[in-house]
Design a protein around this motif. Structure first.
Motif, PDB file in Angstrom:
ATOM      1  N   TYR A  22       0.831  -1.247  -0.026  1.00 40.71           N
ATOM      2  CA  TYR A  22       0.126   0.118  -0.125  1.00 40.71           C
ATOM      3  C   TYR A  22       0.666   1.339  -0.057  1.00 40.71           C
ATOM      4  O   TYR A  22       2.198   1.260   0.206  1.00 40.71           O
ATOM      5  N   GLY A  23       0.262   2.313  -0.362  1.00 40.41           N
ATOM      6  CA  GLY A  23       1.002   3.594  -0.458  1.00 40.41           C
ATOM      7  C   GLY A  23      -0.134   4.709  -0.295  1.00 40.41           C
ATOM      8  O   GLY A  23      -1.105   4.532  -0.961  1.00 40.41           O
ATOM      9  N   GLY A  24       0.161   5.919   0.208  1.00 35.25           N
ATOM     10  CA  GLY A  24      -0.467   7.037   0.211  1.00 35.25           C
ATOM     11  C   GLY A  24       0.109   8.233   1.074  1.00 35.25           C
ATOM     12  O   GLY A  24       1.203   8.279   1.011  1.00 35.25           O
ATOM     13  N   ILE A  25      -0.634   8.960   1.882  1.00 38.85           N
ATOM     14  CA  ILE A  25      -0.235   9.973   3.039  1.00 38.85           C
ATOM     15  C   ILE A  25      -0.589   9.784   4.164  1.00 38.85           C
ATOM     16  O   ILE A  25      -1.493   8.880   4.573  1.00 38.85           O
ATOM     17  N   ILE A  26       0.215  10.335   5.171  1.00 39.26           N
ATOM     18  CA  ILE A  26       0.227  10.311   6.346  1.00 39.26           C
ATOM     19  C   ILE A  26       0.239  11.469   7.357  1.00 39.26           C
ATOM     20  O   ILE A  26       1.248  12.408   6.811  1.00 39.26           O
ATOM     21  N   MET A  27      -0.349  11.612   8.432  1.00 43.45           N
ATOM     22  CA  MET A  27      -0.293  12.632   9.408  1.00 43.45           C
ATOM     23  C   MET A  27       0.261  11.726  10.675  1.00 43.45           C
ATOM     24  O   MET A  27      -0.594  11.014  10.907  1.00 43.45           O
ATOM     25  N   MET A  28       1.418  12.076  10.839  1.00 44.04           N
ATOM     26  CA  MET A  28       1.840  11.374  12.339  1.00 44.04           C
ATOM     27  C   MET A  28       2.525  11.930  13.441  1.00 44.04           C
ATOM     28  O   MET A  28       2.926  13.014  13.040  1.00 44.04           O
ATOM     29  N   GLY A  29       2.570  11.376  14.483  1.00 44.60           N
ATOM     30  CA  GLY A  29       3.108  11.865  15.699  1.00 44.60           C
ATOM     31  C   GLY A  29       3.091  10.527  16.730  1.00 44.60           C
ATOM     32  O   GLY A  29       3.375   9.515  15.997  1.00 44.60           O
ATOM     33  N   MET A  30       2.655  10.826  17.693  1.00 46.55           N
ATOM     34  CA  MET A  30       2.401   9.611  18.770  1.00 46.55           C
ATOM     35  C   MET A  30       1.233   9.088  18.353  1.00 46.55           C
ATOM     36  O   MET A  30       1.113   7.949  18.618  1.00 46.55           O
ATOM     37  N   ASP A  31       0.407   9.779  17.622  1.00 47.39           N
ATOM     38  CA  ASP A  31      -0.910   8.864  16.922  1.00 47.39           C
ATOM     39  C   ASP A  31      -0.792   9.171  15.482  1.00 47.39           C
ATOM     40  O   ASP A  31      -0.058  10.269  15.079  1.00 47.39           O
ATOM     41  N   TYR A  32      -1.433   8.613  14.459  1.00 46.67           N
ATOM     42  CA  TYR A  32      -1.363   8.685  13.197  1.00 46.67           C
ATOM     43  C   TYR A  32      -2.639   8.219  12.481  1.00 46.67           C
ATOM     44  O   TYR A  32      -3.325   7.399  12.971  1.00 46.67           O
ATOM     45  N   GLN A  33      -2.693   8.912  11.338  1.00 46.88           N
ATOM     46  CA  GLN A  33      -3.923   8.477  10.473  1.00 46.88           C
ATOM     47  C   GLN A  33      -3.204   8.684   8.970  1.00 46.88           C
ATOM     48  O   GLN A  33      -2.419   9.639   8.494  1.00 46.88           O
ATOM     49  N   ALA A  34      -3.618   7.702   8.109  1.00 47.38           N
ATOM     50  CA  ALA A  34      -2.914   7.570   6.706  1.00 47.38           C
ATOM     51  C   ALA A  34      -4.099   7.315   5.927  1.00 47.38           C
ATOM     52  O   ALA A  34      -5.064   6.451   6.257  1.00 47.38           O
ATOM     53  N   LEU A  35      -4.041   7.818   4.781  1.00 48.19           N
ATOM     54  CA  LEU A  35      -5.180   7.527   3.510  1.00 48.19           C
ATOM     55  C   LEU A  35      -4.177   6.691   2.542  1.00 48.19           C
ATOM     56  O   LEU A  35      -3.087   7.208   2.266  1.00 48.19           O
ATOM     57  N   VAL A  36      -4.548   5.365   2.379  1.00 51.72           N
ATOM     58  CA  VAL A  36      -3.744   4.654   1.476  1.00 51.72           C
ATOM     59  C   VAL A  36      -4.513   3.905   0.396  1.00 51.72           C
ATOM     60  O   VAL A  36      -5.880   3.729   0.895  1.00 51.72           O
ATOM     61  N   VAL A  37      -3.833   3.426  -0.560  1.00 52.65           N
ATOM     62  CA  VAL A  37      -4.703   2.458  -1.727  1.00 52.65           C
ATOM     63  C   VAL A  37      -3.653   1.274  -1.488  1.00 52.65           C
ATOM     64  O   VAL A  37      -2.352   1.408  -1.246  1.00 52.65           O
ATOM     65  N   GLU A  38      -4.557   0.089  -1.218  1.00 53.91           N
ATOM     66  CA  GLU A  38      -3.835  -1.176  -0.940  1.00 53.91           C
ATOM     67  C   GLU A  38      -4.371  -2.076  -1.945  1.00 53.91           C
ATOM     68  O   GLU A  38      -5.378  -2.373  -2.406  1.00 53.91           O
ATOM     69  N   ARG A  39      -3.201  -2.999  -2.540  1.00 55.28           N
ATOM     70  CA  ARG A  39      -3.657  -3.988  -3.616  1.00 55.28           C
ATOM     71  C   ARG A  39      -4.399  -5.149  -2.897  1.00 55.28           C
ATOM     72  O   ARG A  39      -3.823  -5.869  -1.896  1.00 55.28           O
ATOM     73  N   LYS A  40      -5.169  -5.573  -3.787  1.00 56.54           N
ATOM     74  CA  LYS A  40      -6.069  -6.940  -3.027  1.00 56.54           C
ATOM     75  C   LYS A  40      -6.479  -7.293  -4.401  1.00 56.54           C
ATOM     76  O   LYS A  40      -7.475  -7.082  -5.162  1.00 56.54           O
ATOM     77  N   SER A  41      -5.764  -8.521  -4.921  1.00 55.38           N
ATOM     78  CA  SER A  41      -5.963  -9.156  -6.112  1.00 55.38           C
ATOM     79  C   SER A  41      -5.646  -8.181  -7.174  1.00 55.38           C
ATOM     80  O   SER A  41      -4.643  -7.592  -7.269  1.00 55.38           O
TER      81      SER A  41
END
Length: 153
Positions: A22-41
């Motif tokens: 998977y790949g995308g963008i992330i906002m991170m610190g001691m907590d994080y949130q990421a928006l990603v696209v992940e390959r499934k089949s």
């Protein structure tokens, strides 16, 4: 962060050679949130990843947002990649980050709830790209980023 209120926008082309990448963008610190696209089949899943207490082994949660068809496929017979061209945004206001995506770069759809940013151990929250794979063996995928623009609101 560069300003109290801003929008960071990127256009990426994610290449995946195997499931679980998977790949995308992330906002991170001691907590994080990421928006990603992940390959499934032979498709991609748009997912929102969240983790509270990442610095102390917090558990990551994954929310499936939608399934997307690849925008391109390799024609080579050996280990062909599939590709996803997508626009992603982080909208920052009042210490919160709202993720969004677009397939055309014009109309963006917010996803998930606003994420309360939390500082890291040495500096404040950080934003950027993320790319990972669950399988440590095999062929790797990658992100090509056309741009990463930060605009003050």
């Amino acid at each position: 962060m560069p300003a109290p209120t801003f929008t960071a926008t990127t256009k990426i082309r994610f290449a995946s050679k195997e499931d679980g990448q998977y790949g995308g963008i992330i906002m991170m610190g001691m907590d994080y949130q990421a928006l990603v696209v992940e390959r499934k089949s032979n498709e991609f899943q748009l997912e929102l990843l969240n983790c509270k207490g990442a610095d102390v082994g917090g558990i990551e949660t994954k929310t499936l947002l939608t399934t997307l068809k690849p925008t391109e496929r390799d024609t080579i017979p050996y280990s062909p990649a599939i590709y996803m061209a997508i626009y992603m945004q982080m909208k920052i206001k009042d210490g919160k980050c709202q993720m969004a995506y677009s397939l055309n770069g014009k109309s963006y759809q917010d996803v998930g709830k606003p994420f309360a940013m939390r500082k890291g151990k040495w500096i404040g929250a950080k934003m950027g790209f993320v790319s990972e794979r669950s399988n440590l063996k095999g062929n790797r995928g990658w992100i090509d980023a056309d741009y990463f623009r930060v605009a003050k609101e």
